[in-house]
Write a protein that holds these residues in place. Sequence first.
Motif, PDB file in Angstrom:
ATOM      1  N   ILE A  47       0.837  -1.267   0.106  1.00 27.28           N
ATOM      2  CA  ILE A  47      -0.036  -0.066   0.138  1.00 27.28           C
ATOM      3  C   ILE A  47       0.842   1.388  -0.097  1.00 27.28           C
ATOM      4  N   THR A  48       1.793   1.311   0.841  1.00 19.92           N
ATOM      5  CA  THR A  48       2.762   2.256   0.731  1.00 19.92           C
ATOM      6  C   THR A  48       3.595   2.611  -0.566  1.00 19.92           C
ATOM      7  N   THR A  49       3.981   1.504  -1.173  1.00 16.05           N
ATOM      8  CA  THR A  49       4.419   1.851  -2.489  1.00 16.05           C
ATOM      9  C   THR A  49       3.463   2.355  -3.550  1.00 16.05           C
ATOM     10  N   LEU A  50       1.974   1.890  -3.409  1.00 22.52           N
ATOM     11  CA  LEU A  50       1.145   2.287  -4.313  1.00 22.52           C
ATOM     12  C   LEU A  50       0.635   3.862  -4.241  1.00 22.52           C
ATOM     13  N   VAL A  51       0.742   4.298  -2.901  1.00 22.89           N
ATOM     14  CA  VAL A  51       0.260   5.656  -2.559  1.00 22.89           C
ATOM     15  C   VAL A  51       1.710   6.459  -3.063  1.00 22.89           C
ATOM     16  N   ILE A  52       2.793   5.829  -2.692  1.00 28.04           N
ATOM     17  CA  ILE A  52       3.682   6.869  -2.994  1.00 28.04           C
ATOM     18  C   ILE A  52       3.989   6.951  -4.490  1.00 28.04           C
ATOM     19  N   THR A  53       3.949   5.955  -5.151  1.00 29.45           N
ATOM     20  CA  THR A  53       4.168   5.930  -6.762  1.00 29.45           C
ATOM     21  C   THR A  53       3.165   6.971  -7.360  1.00 29.45           C
ATOM     22  N   ILE A  54       1.640   6.531  -6.897  1.00 31.16           N
ATOM     23  CA  ILE A  54       0.864   7.419  -7.558  1.00 31.16           C
ATOM     24  C   ILE A  54       0.750   8.677  -7.033  1.00 31.16           C
ATOM     25  N   GLY A  55       0.978   9.185  -5.642  1.00 29.81           N
ATOM     26  CA  GLY A  55       1.159  10.402  -5.190  1.00 29.81           C
ATOM     27  C   GLY A  55       2.441  11.330  -5.917  1.00 29.81           C
ATOM     28  N   VAL A  56       3.553  10.572  -5.759  1.00 30.15           N
ATOM     29  CA  VAL A  56       4.736  11.398  -6.381  1.00 30.15           C
ATOM     30  C   VAL A  56       4.628  11.687  -7.866  1.00 30.15           C
ATOM     31  N   ALA A  57       3.867  10.498  -8.506  1.00 32.52           N
ATOM     32  CA  ALA A  57       3.747  10.466 -10.145  1.00 32.52           C
ATOM     33  C   ALA A  57       2.872  11.827 -10.292  1.00 32.52           C
ATOM     34  N   THR A  58       1.665  11.986  -9.491  1.00 34.49           N
ATOM     35  CA  THR A  58       0.922  13.054  -9.877  1.00 34.49           C
ATOM     36  C   THR A  58       1.325  14.405  -9.560  1.00 34.49           C
ATOM     37  N   THR A  59       2.103  14.400  -8.306  1.00 27.95           N
ATOM     38  CA  THR A  59       2.646  15.619  -8.175  1.00 27.95           C
ATOM     39  C   THR A  59       3.824  16.113  -9.218  1.00 27.95           C
ATOM     40  N   VAL A 302       0.331  -7.295  -4.916  1.00 29.47           N
ATOM     41  CA  VAL A 302       0.263  -8.892  -5.018  1.00 29.47           C
ATOM     42  C   VAL A 302       1.178  -9.485  -4.119  1.00 29.47           C
ATOM     43  N   VAL A 303       2.445  -8.942  -4.117  1.00 34.12           N
ATOM     44  CA  VAL A 303       3.496  -9.732  -3.416  1.00 34.12           C
ATOM     45  C   VAL A 303       2.981  -9.701  -1.646  1.00 34.12           C
ATOM     46  N   GLY A 304       2.349  -8.450  -1.339  1.00 26.10           N
ATOM     47  CA  GLY A 304       1.984  -8.548   0.033  1.00 26.10           C
ATOM     48  C   GLY A 304       0.707  -9.436   0.245  1.00 26.10           C
ATOM     49  N   GLU A 343      -9.712 -12.547  10.115  1.00 26.08           N
ATOM     50  CA  GLU A 343      -8.413 -12.518  10.666  1.00 26.08           C
ATOM     51  C   GLU A 343      -7.608 -12.125   9.453  1.00 26.08           C
ATOM     52  N   SER A 344      -7.626 -12.606   8.160  1.00 27.82           N
ATOM     53  CA  SER A 344      -6.714 -12.239   7.151  1.00 27.82           C
ATOM     54  C   SER A 344      -7.239 -10.595   6.396  1.00 27.82           C
ATOM     55  N   THR A 345      -8.521 -10.387   6.723  1.00 27.63           N
ATOM     56  CA  THR A 345      -9.065  -9.202   6.374  1.00 27.63           C
ATOM     57  C   THR A 345      -8.453  -8.074   7.195  1.00 27.63           C
ATOM     58  N   THR A 346      -8.435  -8.625   8.477  1.00 27.38           N
ATOM     59  CA  THR A 346      -8.232  -7.486   9.642  1.00 27.38           C
ATOM     60  C   THR A 346      -6.435  -7.222   9.366  1.00 27.38           C
ATOM     61  N   ILE A 347      -5.670  -8.221   9.130  1.00 29.68           N
ATOM     62  CA  ILE A 347      -4.453  -7.886   8.757  1.00 29.68           C
ATOM     63  C   ILE A 347      -4.153  -7.019   7.435  1.00 29.68           C
ATOM     64  N   GLY A 348      -4.892  -7.227   6.455  1.00 34.32           N
ATOM     65  CA  GLY A 348      -5.077  -6.482   5.213  1.00 34.32           C
ATOM     66  C   GLY A 348      -5.575  -5.134   5.749  1.00 34.32           C
ATOM     67  N   PRO A 385      -6.903   1.999   2.370  1.00 34.93           N
ATOM     68  CA  PRO A 385      -7.187   1.275   3.581  1.00 34.93           C
ATOM     69  C   PRO A 385      -8.124   0.059   3.194  1.00 34.93           C
ATOM     70  N   LEU A 386      -9.038   0.286   2.391  1.00 33.03           N
ATOM     71  CA  LEU A 386     -10.083  -0.402   1.564  1.00 33.03           C
ATOM     72  C   LEU A 386      -9.447  -1.260   0.837  1.00 33.03           C
ATOM     73  N   ALA A 387      -8.408  -1.186   0.230  1.00 31.18           N
ATOM     74  CA  ALA A 387      -7.738  -1.911  -0.942  1.00 31.18           C
ATOM     75  C   ALA A 387      -6.943  -2.812  -0.213  1.00 31.18           C
ATOM     76  N   GLY A 388      -6.392  -2.552   1.021  1.00 30.98           N
ATOM     77  CA  GLY A 388      -5.757  -3.588   1.947  1.00 30.98           C
ATOM     78  C   GLY A 388      -6.806  -4.423   2.364  1.00 30.98           C
ATOM     79  N   ALA A 389      -7.849  -4.117   2.785  1.00 32.54           N
ATOM     80  CA  ALA A 389      -8.918  -4.995   3.451  1.00 32.54           C
ATOM     81  C   ALA A 389      -9.141  -5.837   2.449  1.00 32.54           C
ATOM     82  N   LEU A 390      -9.341  -5.414   1.059  1.00 31.78           N
ATOM     83  CA  LEU A 390      -9.791  -6.379   0.084  1.00 31.78           C
ATOM     84  C   LEU A 390      -8.644  -7.283  -0.278  1.00 31.78           C
ATOM     85  N   VAL A 391      -7.309  -6.906  -0.128  1.00 28.07           N
ATOM     86  CA  VAL A 391      -6.371  -7.722  -0.472  1.00 28.07           C
ATOM     87  C   VAL A 391      -6.259  -8.743   0.595  1.00 28.07           C
ATOM     88  N   GLY A 392      -6.484  -8.600   1.924  1.00 28.47           N
ATOM     89  CA  GLY A 392      -6.400  -9.559   2.903  1.00 28.47           C
ATOM     90  C   GLY A 392      -7.651 -10.561   2.678  1.00 28.47           C
TER      91      GLY A 392
END
Length: 416
Positions: A47-59, A302-304, A343-348, A385-392
Amino acid sequence: MKRATRHAEGAERPWMDVRDLWTEALAGVMARPVRSALTTLGTVLGITTLVITIGVATTAGNQIVGRFDALTATSVTVTVPQTPPGLDDTGPLVDWSGTDAVQRLAGVDSTAALADSPAFTSVQVRSSNVNVPGGTSAQTLAVVAASADLPAAVRGAMTVGRFYDAGDIARRDQVAVLGDQAARLLGIHRVEDAPAVFFNGQSYTVVGILGGIERERQLSTAVLLPPTTAADRLGLEDVTRVLVNTALGAARQVARQAPIALAPGHEDALTVVAPPDLSKARDGVQNDVNGLFLVLGLVSLVVGAIGIANVTLVTVMERVGEIGLRRALGASRRQVAAQFLLESTTIGLLGGVIGASLGIATVVSVAVAKDWTPVLDLRLSLGAPLAGALVGLLAGLYPSLRAARLEPVDALRAPS
């Protein structure tokens, strides 16, 4: 909280509501804090990579487009045909003083007129009229006639000396200004001693060097002459181009009005080059950059997800005895599956919240370090955060179904 529901056979089976499921799921996550933290780390990184790449690219895309706006969206060029149709006997289509009318238009910052010709794009220019062994050889340069307001129109500045003025033009002085690259090629760096350049059998006193040219950069390798001098000595009489710089947002309106101001009644004979609609260019740049970095962010995500799925599956195998006991006490397959899925959704979800926070902080830090304006999409910040929950959730499907398929007797017999 346990409740009872009656089946068709008349037996009662305890039913666990959503709050109980969440409680059990959180207990399962907290039972192995180190493993849960390491599992969450995979989602955090994704998620950090996703936010950083899109945020920095947009900026960065916004910064690039902003600079593109400042340099390009304010430039208008009017091209004048050398032989205007139907005007051969009535004089030039655009006079050198025609830029004064354009200058009065609303939104115009600066203007300049140029006269060039294919015959003077490759002229042998020397800084000395005497061939001295080891001296500076002739350089192939362009010779252009330009109005006195050229430096502002090309966004340049005089690095040495001065630009010729209205007095030089009125007196038809045999003076010249060199572009900075032309001066370097000719070996001229100072004008205090009145250096001269020689071409076409004539000499011209160099009064200044024009540098820092941002528009019409080919003029940096040109010799610039006053219009009257160029007309008398070289026959460069007619204006071929008019450069117009406008305020941001006024270019398209000025592009419509400039031909009328330059050649009333014959504006259709002029060709105007105006900036394109930059809103589409901005969207295109940002979409291309965002699309590239989105793929990188998704790969990290996907790796996560694979990490969550792997750890959840290992957890199921380690808790076979617990699953068998729950089933023996009346828990249904659906309840067992729901517990591990939560449990997996909470972790995500935890990984998504932490990753989004770290990503936003990083984007803001990069923007501050680069002196940029941070651009953050609210949908991305809230959706991470919702994307993380969906991944979990997706990562826990298979382990949850596997846990639900375990029979109570087989699970209780399995080694703990």
